[in-house]
Motif scaffolding. Structure first.
Motif, PDB file in Angstrom:
ATOM      1  N   ALA A 231      13.939  -3.450  96.302  1.00  0.00           N
ATOM      2  CA  ALA A 231      14.969  -4.479  96.142  1.00  0.00           C
ATOM      3  C   ALA A 231      15.559  -4.930  97.470  1.00  0.00           C
ATOM      4  CB  ALA A 231      16.082  -3.955  95.237  1.00  0.00           C
ATOM      5  N   SER A 232      15.334  -4.183  98.544  1.00  0.00           N
ATOM      6  CA  SER A 232      15.938  -4.508  99.832  1.00  0.00           C
ATOM      7  C   SER A 232      15.139  -5.564 100.577  1.00  0.00           C
ATOM      8  CB  SER A 232      16.060  -3.248 100.691  1.00  0.00           C
ATOM      9  OG  SER A 232      14.768  -2.713 100.956  1.00  0.00           O
ATOM     10  N   HIS A 233      15.803  -6.235 101.502  1.00  0.00           N
ATOM     11  CA  HIS A 233      15.162  -7.226 102.365  1.00  0.00           C
ATOM     12  C   HIS A 233      14.653  -6.553 103.631  1.00  0.00           C
ATOM     13  CE1 HIS A 233      16.864 -10.534  99.976  1.00  0.00           C
ATOM     14  NE2 HIS A 233      16.003 -11.304 100.605  1.00  0.00           N
ATOM     15  N   PHE A 234      13.543  -7.063 104.150  1.00  0.00           N
ATOM     16  CA  PHE A 234      13.043  -6.606 105.443  1.00  0.00           C
ATOM     17  C   PHE A 234      13.657  -7.476 106.538  1.00  0.00           C
ATOM     18  CE2 PHE A 234       9.960  -7.281 108.904  1.00  0.00           C
ATOM     19  CZ  PHE A 234       9.916  -6.005 109.410  1.00  0.00           C
ATOM     20  N   THR A 235      14.345  -6.848 107.467  1.00  0.00           N
ATOM     21  CA  THR A 235      14.984  -7.577 108.563  1.00  0.00           C
ATOM     22  C   THR A 235      14.737  -6.843 109.872  1.00  0.00           C
ATOM     23  OG1 THR A 235      17.068  -6.407 108.157  1.00  0.00           O
ATOM     24  CG2 THR A 235      16.795  -8.565 107.112  1.00  0.00           C
ATOM     25  N   LEU A 236      14.895  -7.559 110.953  1.00  0.00           N
ATOM     26  CA  LEU A 236      14.797  -6.997 112.288  1.00  0.00           C
ATOM     27  C   LEU A 236      16.120  -7.214 113.007  1.00  0.00           C
ATOM     28  CD1 LEU A 236      11.244  -8.152 113.441  1.00  0.00           C
ATOM     29  CD2 LEU A 236      11.934  -5.846 112.793  1.00  0.00           C
ATOM     30  N   THR A 237      16.548  -6.223 113.746  1.00  0.00           N
ATOM     31  CA  THR A 237      17.772  -6.339 114.533  1.00  0.00           C
ATOM     32  C   THR A 237      17.420  -6.302 116.006  1.00  0.00           C
ATOM     33  OG1 THR A 237      18.105  -3.938 114.422  1.00  0.00           O
ATOM     34  CG2 THR A 237      19.173  -5.277 112.731  1.00  0.00           C
ATOM     35  N   LYS A 238      18.408  -6.487 116.834  1.00  0.00           N
ATOM     36  CA  LYS A 238      18.193  -6.553 118.275  1.00  0.00           C
ATOM     37  C   LYS A 238      17.629  -5.231 118.797  1.00  0.00           C
ATOM     38  CE  LYS A 238      20.600  -7.659 122.597  1.00  0.00           C
ATOM     39  NZ  LYS A 238      21.909  -8.007 123.206  1.00  0.00           N
ATOM     40  N   GLY A 239      16.576  -5.348 119.602  1.00  0.00           N
ATOM     41  CA  GLY A 239      15.970  -4.167 120.209  1.00  0.00           C
ATOM     42  C   GLY A 239      14.821  -3.585 119.415  1.00  0.00           C
ATOM     43  N   GLN A 240      14.605  -4.044 118.183  1.00  0.00           N
ATOM     44  CA  GLN A 240      13.502  -3.531 117.381  1.00  0.00           C
ATOM     45  C   GLN A 240      12.210  -4.283 117.716  1.00  0.00           C
ATOM     46  OE1 GLN A 240      14.873  -3.884 113.331  1.00  0.00           O
ATOM     47  NE2 GLN A 240      15.678  -1.795 113.330  1.00  0.00           N
TER      48      GLN A 240
END
Length: 247
Positions: A231-240
Motif C-alpha cells: 500500500a505504500s508509495h516508492f519515493t526517493l529522498t535527498k542523498g539516496q
C-alpha cells in the motif's frame, strides 16, 4: 612487370594534331578516350583484338505527361516481424514490481503473467492500493526481491487476453453504458448536470474482485507488514542513490 611492358608498347600518339597556336583538333576528353582505348588494346595484344566496349543502356521510355494531383503513398517493404518481447529474468509470476511511469507511478504491484503482446499483466491488488488489472511495459518497472507464491492463482481466460484491456473494448463498454442512459440520468430535477465517474462494466468488476480475493487469501498477505508494503508509495529522498539500492 607485364603491365609495365604493356604500357611501354602503348602508342604515344593519340592522333591529335595542332590546327593553330594553342588550338588542337581533338578536345582533352576525346584525347583521353583514345588513350584509354589504346591502353586496353595494349593489354590484350596477345588476343589479336581490342576489347569490346559495352554500349550504355538505353534510357527507359518516357512515361505519360499526366500524373495525379495528389501524392500516392506506396507502402515500404519491411522484413521486420514483431515478436513477443523477452521477459527479464528478474520478473517471475508473483514478483512485486515498482511502477515508474503512468498514472500509478510509485505504486507497488504484483506481476501475474506476460501477455501475448509482451506486456506485463499486473494488479495492486485493487483492494490494497487501488491499482486494477492492467497492462504495463517491463521497461517502466523495477523488479524487487519480494515475491508472492501465486501458483494456486486461477486467472480467468478473458483476463489473459490483450483485447480485454484494449482501448477499443473500453470505448465500446462506455458507449454501451451511454446508450442505456436517459435524459434524467444527465440532469437533476433543477436542471443541473450530474457529474458521474466513468462507468465500469460489471463483468470487469467481477473479474477484478475474483483475482483480488485469490491474492488476499494467500498466506503471505495475512501479514500486516506485507499489506503495508504494497500500500505504500516508492519515493526517493535527498542523498539516496537508486543504483546502489537493492530492491
Amino acid at each position: 612487370a607485364a603491365q609495365r611492358r604493356s604500357l611501354a608498347n602503348m602508342p604515344k600518339s593519340t592522333g591529335n594534331r595542332q590546327l593553330a597556336a594553342g588550338v588542337m583538333e581533338k578536345s582533352r576528353r576525346q584525347t583521353r578516350f583514345v588513350e584509354k582505348k589504346a591502353y586496353r588494346f595494349a593489354l590484350t595484344k596477345g588476343e589479336g583484338k581490342s576489347p569490346t566496349i559495352k554500349a550504355s543502356p538505353k534510357p527507359a521510355a518516357a512515361g505519360s505527361r499526366y500524373y495525379p494531383a495528389d501524392d500516392i503513398k506506396t507502402p515500404l517493404k519491411r522484413n521486420f516481424r514483431p515478436k513477443t518481447a523477452k521477459l527479464r529474468s528478474s520478473i517471475t509470476p508473483g514478483t512485486v514490481l515498482i511502477v515508474l511511469s503512468g498514472r500509478f507511478r510509485g505504486r507497488r504491484v504484483v506481476f501475474l503473467r506476460q501477455l501475448e503482446s509482451g506486456l506485463l499483466l499486473v494488479t495492486g491488488p485493487f483492494k490494497v492500493n487501488g491499482v486494477p488489472l492492467r497492462r504495463m511495459n517491463q521497461a517502466y518497472v523495477i523488479a524487487t526481491s519480494t515475491k508472492l507464491d501465486i501458483s494456486s492463482l486461477s486467472l480467468p481466460a478473458e483476463a489473459a487476453k490483450d483485447e480485454f484491456y484494449s482501448p477499443a473494448a473500453e470505448k465500446a463498454a462506455r458507449k454501451e453504458a451511454w446508450n442505456a442512459k436517459s435524459e434524467d440520468d444527465f440532469f437533476d430535477a433543477e436542471g443541473n448536470p450530474k457529474i458521474e465517474a466513468a462507468a465500469i462494466p460489471d463483468s470487469r468488476k467481477k473479474i477484478q474482485a475474483d483475482v483480488d480475493n485469490q491474492i488476499l487469501a494467500l498466506p503471505a498477505m495475512g501479514d500486516k507488514v506485507m499489506r503495508a508494503y504494497l500500500a505504500s508509495h516508492f519515493t526517493l529522498t535527498k542523498g539516496q542513490k537508486p543504483h546502489d539500492m537493492k530492491f
